[in-house]
Design a protein around this motif. Structure first.
Motif, PDB file in Angstrom:
ATOM      1  N   ASP A 192       1.278   1.096 -14.729  1.00  0.00           N
ATOM      2  CA  ASP A 192       1.454  -0.298 -14.318  1.00  0.00           C
ATOM      3  C   ASP A 192       2.836  -0.859 -14.654  1.00  0.00           C
ATOM      4  O   ASP A 192       3.184  -1.957 -14.216  1.00  0.00           O
ATOM      5  N   ARG A 210      -1.369  -2.055  -4.210  1.00  0.00           N
ATOM      6  CA  ARG A 210      -0.870  -2.483  -5.517  1.00  0.00           C
ATOM      7  C   ARG A 210      -0.268  -3.884  -5.419  1.00  0.00           C
ATOM      8  O   ARG A 210       0.437  -4.184  -4.455  1.00  0.00           O
ATOM      9  N   THR A 248       0.848  -1.186   0.000  1.00  0.00           N
ATOM     10  CA  THR A 248       0.000   0.000   0.000  1.00  0.00           C
ATOM     11  C   THR A 248       0.884   1.237   0.000  1.00  0.00           C
ATOM     12  O   THR A 248       1.705   1.430   0.897  1.00  0.00           O
ATOM     13  N   SER A 264      -8.115  -2.399  -9.392  1.00  0.00           N
ATOM     14  CA  SER A 264      -8.287  -2.772 -10.800  1.00  0.00           C
ATOM     15  C   SER A 264      -8.736  -4.225 -10.896  1.00  0.00           C
ATOM     16  O   SER A 264      -9.628  -4.563 -11.694  1.00  0.00           O
ATOM     17  N   LYS A 289       3.107  -3.715 -11.845  1.00  0.00           N
ATOM     18  CA  LYS A 289       2.096  -3.814 -10.790  1.00  0.00           C
ATOM     19  C   LYS A 289       0.694  -3.774 -11.395  1.00  0.00           C
ATOM     20  O   LYS A 289       0.491  -3.389 -12.555  1.00  0.00           O
ATOM     21  N   TYR A 290      -0.270  -4.169 -10.585  1.00  0.00           N
ATOM     22  CA  TYR A 290      -1.684  -4.111 -10.944  1.00  0.00           C
ATOM     23  C   TYR A 290      -2.414  -3.685  -9.681  1.00  0.00           C
ATOM     24  O   TYR A 290      -2.254  -4.322  -8.631  1.00  0.00           O
ATOM     25  N   ASN A 291      -3.155  -2.614  -9.739  1.00  0.00           N
ATOM     26  CA  ASN A 291      -3.839  -2.147  -8.547  1.00  0.00           C
ATOM     27  C   ASN A 291      -4.846  -3.191  -8.056  1.00  0.00           C
ATOM     28  O   ASN A 291      -5.561  -3.796  -8.873  1.00  0.00           O
ATOM     29  N   TYR A 299       2.439  -6.268  -6.855  1.00  0.00           N
ATOM     30  CA  TYR A 299       3.678  -6.213  -7.624  1.00  0.00           C
ATOM     31  C   TYR A 299       4.090  -7.622  -8.050  1.00  0.00           C
ATOM     32  O   TYR A 299       4.008  -8.572  -7.272  1.00  0.00           O
ATOM     33  N   SER A 318      -0.203  -7.293 -14.349  1.00  0.00           N
ATOM     34  CA  SER A 318      -1.048  -6.486 -15.222  1.00  0.00           C
ATOM     35  C   SER A 318      -1.096  -7.055 -16.635  1.00  0.00           C
ATOM     36  O   SER A 318      -2.134  -7.006 -17.297  1.00  0.00           O
TER      37      SER A 318
END
Length: 464
Positions: free
Chosen positions: A434, A120, A114, A447, A442-444, A122, A127
């Motif tokens: 991303d 996020r 965070t 998301s 990374k990808y939230n 990682y 992503s």
């Protein structure tokens, strides 16, 4: 409580497990371009097959000359003749993680961090594209868990060579045309407009590439002895490059704009209404002045106009210090982004004629022979699959989906159209930061969460 309410509640309760299932896939280094990881690609395909089979899909990993294709079919128990049937496409292979020293955490040990209030995920592939296609699977899981069935017929095609050029894909689609043809294809390999605003990508540019070699004297020459009377091929090449564009930024190759249509007024109006700063876009990369076609906005240049670019140029002495030489050869690499109905083969041949017309008699020009490319993809904004998907996205995000373009190319969409006869609807949840293909991809978490919920809504929209 409606069926959709039950599905969304199920997805919420199971979200921690959804994350762990994504983590299990990310931990496998399924790098398709590296033969050393062929076994990892096999393991990833097998894991996806097992997951889908457990949900009631008829799933298998199909062998190809390269990495396996995951193919899975689901027919609801109450299926009717008119029930819509969609293909969901993604890819399980990932880019190499190099350079490893730039990763803050190990690339294949996924972790949630965070930062500034944003959670996020990682890891390599979070992503692009494991986190994205897992939103399909987790949405399907929520529907089946909550109601006992999907509301649509579904075919999943998850390939393993997208990051290495998809060499097996076209033969596979042609060999399995009847099995894989559906009403439409959903592709989750694109992004949102911003973290709060969903998007559907309706335009993808095509691509043509070529390498040019100009030869002047048969050997490198001393510039003191031959400078002046001897033609320098770098000088010739420079003239070719300079002649590619006019003073207004338009490409000067005869016939280059054949097949390029003006942007519809409604689309131009929507794009101009977006919260987009041209100045900031350029400032972020150290620039300040738009250099493309005059009279076209930056978004229009990127999403709806063709380009001619020089990607590399070399010749003569390039080492440290000075070497007074007139080189025998000069080289350059060119790419052309295409839009509308531009024909890649015609553009390539027109470029070659253009270059030949600028070569003096004392010089020769050769082309790589590897020139080739793919046409653009455009799905009309009033396509009914787009309209209904946009409605489902608005229900989730409480704001209209942006119908946007992409400056890049996703050849699979043309293959689906040309080989399987169906349009592609591109709905993705990636963000511009991303860092796909880069260290610290990374990808939230949001998301991933909203992606699952969005696909559950889209499935319900068409199931209704």
């Amino acid at each position: 409580m409606t069926q959709l309410d039950a599905v969304l509640a199920t997805a919420a309760r199971d979200f921690d497990n959804s994350l762990e299932r994504l983590f299990r896939l990310v931990r496998i280094p399924s790098i398709s371009t590296d033969p050393a990881h062929a076994g990892d690609c096999d393991r990833t395909a097998a894991a996806i097959v097992a997951d889908l089979a457990a949900l009631g899909f008829k799933a298998e990993a199909r062998k190809t000359k390269g990495r396996p294709m995951v193919v899975a079919h689901y027919t609801p128990r109450n299926a009717t003749a008119g029930m819509p049937h969609f293909l969901f496409y993604g890819h399980y292979d990932v880019q190499p993680a190099d350079p490893l020293e730039l990763w803050q955490t190990p690339p294949f040990e996924p972790v949630v961090k965070t930062e500034k209030g944003v959670a996020r995920i990682y890891g390599r592939g979070t992503s692009d594209d494991k986190g994205q296609f897992m939103t399909f699977i987790e949405a399907a899981r929520a529907w089946i868990t909550a109601t006992g069935s999907l509301p649509i017929k579904a075919t999943f095609l998850i390939e393993g060579e997208e990051e290495s050029g998809s060499p097996s894909l076209v033969p596979f689609l042609k060999a399995n045309r009847k099995e894989l043809s559906c009403d439409a294809a959903f592709v989750c390999d694109t992004g949102m407009w911003d973290a709060r605003t969903p998007a559907i990508t309706t335009r993808l540019r095509g691509l043509v590439h070529e390498e040019v070699t100009i030869t002047g004297p048969r050997i490198d020459l001393h510039s003191g002895a031959y400078g002046g009377p001897a033609m320098n091929p770098i000088r010739v090449l420079s003239k070719v490059i300079a002649a590619l564009h006019d003073r207004n930024g338009k490409v000067t190759i005869p016939g280059f704009y054949d097949g390029v249509a003006d942007l519809p007024k409604a689309v131009r109006t929507q794009w101009r209404s977006l919260d987009f700063s041209e100045a900031k876009f350029l400032k972020d990369v150290g620039l300040g002045l738009p250099a493309g076609e005059k009279g076209k906005s930056v978004l229009e240049q990127i999403w709806a106009r063709p380009t001619a670019e020089v990607n590399g140029i070399w010749g003569g002495y390039t080492g440290t210090g000075t070497k007074t030489v007139l080189p025998s050869k000069a080289h350059a690499k060119f790419t052309f982004r295409l839009v509308g109905r531009q024909d890649p083969d015609k553009v390539l041949k027109a470029f070659q004629r253009f270059v030949k017309g600028l070569i003096p008699k004392d010089c020769k020009v050769a082309f790589s022979g590897r020139g080739g490319g793919s046409p653009a993809t455009e799905i009309p904004e009033d396509n009914p699959f787009i309209a209904r998907s946009a409605r489902a996205l608005k229900d989730e995000f409480r704001r209209d989906a942006v119908l946007m373009g992409s400056g890049g190319s996703i050849p699979i969409c043309r293959f689906f159209k040309d080989i399987l006869g169906m349009d592609s609807i591109l709905v993705g949840f990636a963000l511009a930061d991303d860092a796909i293909h880069s260290p610290n991809e990374k990808y939230n978490v949001e998301s991933f969460r909203r992606g699952i919920r969005s696909w559950a809504r889209i499935m319900g929209e068409f199931g209704a």
